[in-house]
Design an enzyme around this catalytic site. Sequence first.
Site, PDB file in Angstrom:
ATOM      1  N   HIS A   1      52.946  89.659  68.977  1.00  0.00           N
ATOM      2  CA  HIS A   1      52.730  90.963  68.349  1.00  0.00           C
ATOM      3  C   HIS A   1      53.988  91.641  67.814  1.00  0.00           C
ATOM      4  CE1 HIS A   1      53.452  92.121  72.637  1.00  0.00           C
ATOM      5  NE2 HIS A   1      54.184  93.057  72.053  1.00  0.00           N
TER       6      HIS A   1
ATOM      7  N   ASP B   1      58.981  90.690  75.625  1.00  0.00           N
ATOM      8  CA  ASP B   1      58.718  90.567  74.195  1.00  0.00           C
ATOM      9  C   ASP B   1      59.386  89.305  73.674  1.00  0.00           C
ATOM     10  OD1 ASP B   1      57.049  92.579  73.642  1.00  0.00           O
ATOM     11  OD2 ASP B   1      58.551  94.003  72.993  1.00  0.00           O
TER      12      ASP B   1
ATOM     13  N   ASP C   1      50.922  95.944  74.708  1.00  0.00           N
ATOM     14  CA  ASP C   1      51.743  96.387  73.573  1.00  0.00           C
ATOM     15  C   ASP C   1      51.293  95.701  72.288  1.00  0.00           C
ATOM     16  OD1 ASP C   1      53.785  97.455  72.040  1.00  0.00           O
ATOM     17  OD2 ASP C   1      55.242  95.954  72.642  1.00  0.00           O
TER      18      ASP C   1
END
Length: 832
Positions: free
Chosen positions: A347, A18, A128
């Site tokens: 995201h 991430d 995700d």
Amino acid sequence: FCGDSPIRAVAVGHTHIDVAWLWRLRQTREKTGRSFATVLRLMEDYPEYRFMSSQPQLYQFLSEDYPGLFDQVRSRIDEGRWEAEGAMWLEADCNLTSGESLVRQILHGTRYFKEQFGVENKILWLPDVFGYSAALPQILKLAGIDYFMTTKINWNQYNPIPADSFYWEGIDGSQVLTHFITTTSENYNPTPHFSTYNGILAPRPVMGGWKRYLDKQIHNEILVSYGYGDGGGGPTEEMLETGRRMARGIPGCPQVVMEPARPFFERLEAAVKDSPWVKKWVGELYFEYHRGTYTSMARNKRYNRKSELLYHDVETLAVLAGLTCGLAYPVEQLDRNWKTILLNQFHDILPGSSIEPVYEDSRVQYEEVLEQGRELAGLSMDSLCSQIKTNQPSVVVFNTAGFERSELVQLPWPEDKPLPQLTCQNREPAISVQRNGKDLIFLSQPVPAKGYCSLLLAEQPDQAATAMSDLSTLQVSPDHLENRFLSIDLDEQGQFCRIYDKTSQRDVLQAGCRGNVLRAFEDKPMRHQNWDIDIYYQQKSWVVDAVTAIEVIENGPVRAGLRITRPFLDSQVVQTIYLYDQLPRIDFDTFIDWREDELLLKVEFPVDIHTEVATYDIQFGNVTRPTHWNTSWDWARFEVCAQKWADLSEEGYGVSLLNDCKYGHDIRDGVMRLTLLKSGTAPNPNADREQHRFMYSLYPHLGSWRQAGTMQQAYNLNLPLYVKLIDAKQEGSLPQSWSLCRSDAYDHVMLETVKQAEDGQDLIVRLFEYTNWRGPVTLTFGRPVVRAERCDLLERKLESLETDADPASITLAVKPYEIVTIRVQLEQEAVN
């Protein structure tokens, strides 16, 4: 099952990192290096394993900061042990990101993998992401992406998608083979349909994934994405040791196979071919969770919208200046700044679900991108203006939109300088002008699509201003606004108690209801503050109706303005309502100094429209959603995402709600709500506690949104007309008005993008059909066409196109909701 079981689990070690959830953007580089180094070390001891990393942005970080590690990764890719797959520049949000940005995500992502590693991507890998636009299947197919993988949709709060391996069909009919990873979690199982991309390679999760898999009748394999995902880290040695034993066969468990992801999808495709059991899902994959991400961190969403549109304009203006003036196309600046825009569409960044330091970094990045974009646009316009022939001082108006339009223009004008007279080149009656502080405002004559026109500038006769005011239909007072289209009454709280449409002779609002009501809801979601809005938020709310001032700030022949100042707790809302003499919409220019936590702010308009569906703007088209809560699927969509507009229409009449940087919508039983601010407190304790500026507009109209031109009105609100002053007579080779490209089907086809090709000086022109209308479309260019090709989104040739009898025109067939990309070479002689 036994060791030779036909049931297999294809294990892919995924270094999913991430970009911004736990780390600042600049610290992501260090985390990337550590994660990649760990995987490379494991590969030495476990040569049978195959690993993947899906985001070119991370490879770029690695090549810049750890070139030795990058070379090792390249070697493993050459050996076939490391899979460079995923298609997008990074795992981008698919709700808020514009259609053109989604194209650029895939264009830059696939080009990187091809240029660096010689790999052609076939899988969109998005484990995700918080929802999936119905435009995606067509975008994928037009980019040569055959397969789509995700997991997050299995986190739905209420309704499981009734398939795990199926064909997903988009708004145009394109289909992409889709697979949901079904790996279960040992520690967290909120619903029976939950699955995870943070897979642990162990017997219980693997067997749980097989039991969870819904499509056993069509395929005997599941895909396991294992490794620590959130925050990065990837696989561990313990997982690899366990997987090595599972590969030999454990009774009662699928046999683990270490493979890349693509062979799994190829076998899945063969398995579903001609199968009577394979399912199809039509339309968006709405994610019944994380609905707050449409609104959290409003500043970033505004920056994103403004950046996307500014670089649309920069590319158009650069092409205009290059063709007509020879100005070099700013390839390096555009590539660098587009990648910064794409980075911030990750995201967890764009949705507002990162920690606070991320937004300190993104603010700096966005402001640099916007400043450089404005400079690039200015350079192109200055170059063009220097070559326009004019016999007297002129004002040049530039239109980057794909249709001819008249719209409000603001020109810097000294306060001590008299108002000028503006006329068209044919000396028609003067254009009404009005002073607004340090600006001159006026409604331009129609400006050609993807082009410009110039207006003559002269001293205004004394009686001209009076004559213009006499022709205006505008009226404004603290309790009333009126123009030729609408009559609006306001109550003592500054809310609309009546909107009367003079054209259709009907009231817009429901009887006894108020419009433009600001309502604050208590927002305390069960789990994730900045991610979620839960359905019970509607049980407690307060109307923001206190008023400290209602004052007329403008009253001229062009525009009337009424400013309302409202206190709310520790915050303040200052809203200017604009009504125009010649434009049919109501604009709400809104400034909010927000100092609240755990409150959701919306604006609502209860409109008198009878319909069971609302229409919402999405990337390259639109979707309809119910306005009732008949089923669990309906009430799960209590908050939905749209791009520039939403509309309620009955036969013959409707109302559109437009915006310039908002995404969350809530429309039920005729009440149209736009979500303005969310102000959660985790993981960013100060999210939205700052000053905000945005615009939304109400557009009542005859006919449906298609007939009323809602799409064009939304573009008008979002794409400004640019203006430059030529303050003296000058010679030049350019005419007073010119269009680079225009369409004869502007009422249902949007001519969107004009840019230089990625691999040469040809032009790329992208358009899309947005009303579900099939038919021929003729494009006419400002130069004769030398060569034209229809191509895919990666700018690869599909077919040649012939010119019409007019050598500057080409005609092509366009299907409903189709995205069309054309590569064209134009003649280089001077414009005349």
